[in-house]
Write a protein that holds these residues in place. Sequence first.
Motif, PDB file in Angstrom:
ATOM      1  N   LEU A  91       0.835  -1.202   0.000  1.00 53.86           N
ATOM      2  CA  LEU A  91       0.000   0.000   0.000  1.00 53.86           C
ATOM      3  C   LEU A  91       0.873   1.256   0.000  1.00 53.86           C
ATOM      4  O   LEU A  91       0.549   2.249  -0.655  1.00 53.86           O
ATOM      5  N   PHE A 152      -5.332   4.839   5.294  1.00 52.46           N
ATOM      6  CA  PHE A 152      -5.567   4.595   3.870  1.00 52.46           C
ATOM      7  C   PHE A 152      -6.302   5.791   3.286  1.00 52.46           C
ATOM      8  O   PHE A 152      -7.304   6.254   3.835  1.00 52.46           O
ATOM      9  N   LEU A 224      -9.350  -2.060   0.096  1.00 54.31           N
ATOM     10  CA  LEU A 224      -8.055  -2.664   0.405  1.00 54.31           C
ATOM     11  C   LEU A 224      -7.789  -3.876  -0.482  1.00 54.31           C
ATOM     12  O   LEU A 224      -6.680  -4.044  -1.009  1.00 54.31           O
ATOM     13  N   ALA A 227      -6.835  -2.694  -3.849  1.00 56.16           N
ATOM     14  CA  ALA A 227      -5.496  -2.113  -3.855  1.00 56.16           C
ATOM     15  C   ALA A 227      -4.410  -3.182  -3.786  1.00 56.16           C
ATOM     16  O   ALA A 227      -3.312  -2.996  -4.319  1.00 56.16           O
TER      17      ALA A 227
END
Length: 281
Positions: A91, A152, A224, A227
């Motif tokens: 990330l 995030f 998430l 990603a």
Amino acid sequence: MPTTYTGRLAPSPTGLLHLGHARTFWIAAERARAEGGVLRLRNDDLDRARCRPEFVAAMLEDIAWLGLAWTPPMLSQSERMPLYRAALARLHAANLIYPCHRSRRDVAEAAGAPHEGGDDDEPVFPPAWRPPAGATPPLPTPDVPIAINWRFRVPDGELVSFADGHAGPRQAVAGRDFGDFLVWRKDNTPSYQLACAVDDADMGITEVVRGADLIKSTFRQLLLLRALGATAPAFYHCPLVTDAAGRRLAKRHDALALRTLRTQGLSPASIIERFRNEPAP
């Protein structure tokens, strides 16, 4: 990806399991059985302050007492930290996270940050507190503990949606209905959102069965999973079991803990029969 239905039970050993856990776990087991699939068990034991070994032993005994079969081995999140750190690094490399000094209290008290979904959910993070993109500090090396929160960065204005197996079509707008959310905490622990998304992908879970109070978390976890390049499972959010006053059950409801019901003479069969006779959840 597996072709067989793979569900999971994911209790957190911060207290004794209650009637609400039992119904959700039974529904998960029934859905796995109906699909000829398997049910995995994950010990969500990242809350160092509240998780206790005796609660792990109790949850295993209670699940067995209910007659719910699962496929070994049990996975414990506390033993999977390298997996979460690797996901965090991915990330970070994609410039999707940033360090944040704001506390939960700061966010809750901020103007324009209404509480969004109950005591267990995160308040909406004020967009004005988000740093500019493109100047993210480096992460510590994997052998160095993380001592700051990381968030995030949600795609503002994007409509995130999924078809829930019970609740039907669900949708939320990123940046409005939920904001930038924690993925790593300053006590060097991954957030529920990150750990859950990483584990469900790594375990090959095809359907997540859990309580309706976690619907908002699903939107975050979908972001998430995307990603991280993982396939999202299906979701089935069960209505919550409430007490006589209409409040959802919590682990402090000792009167409805499975241990208490057992000492009162209730059998697993009587509890399961109660679930079967309830309106379809």
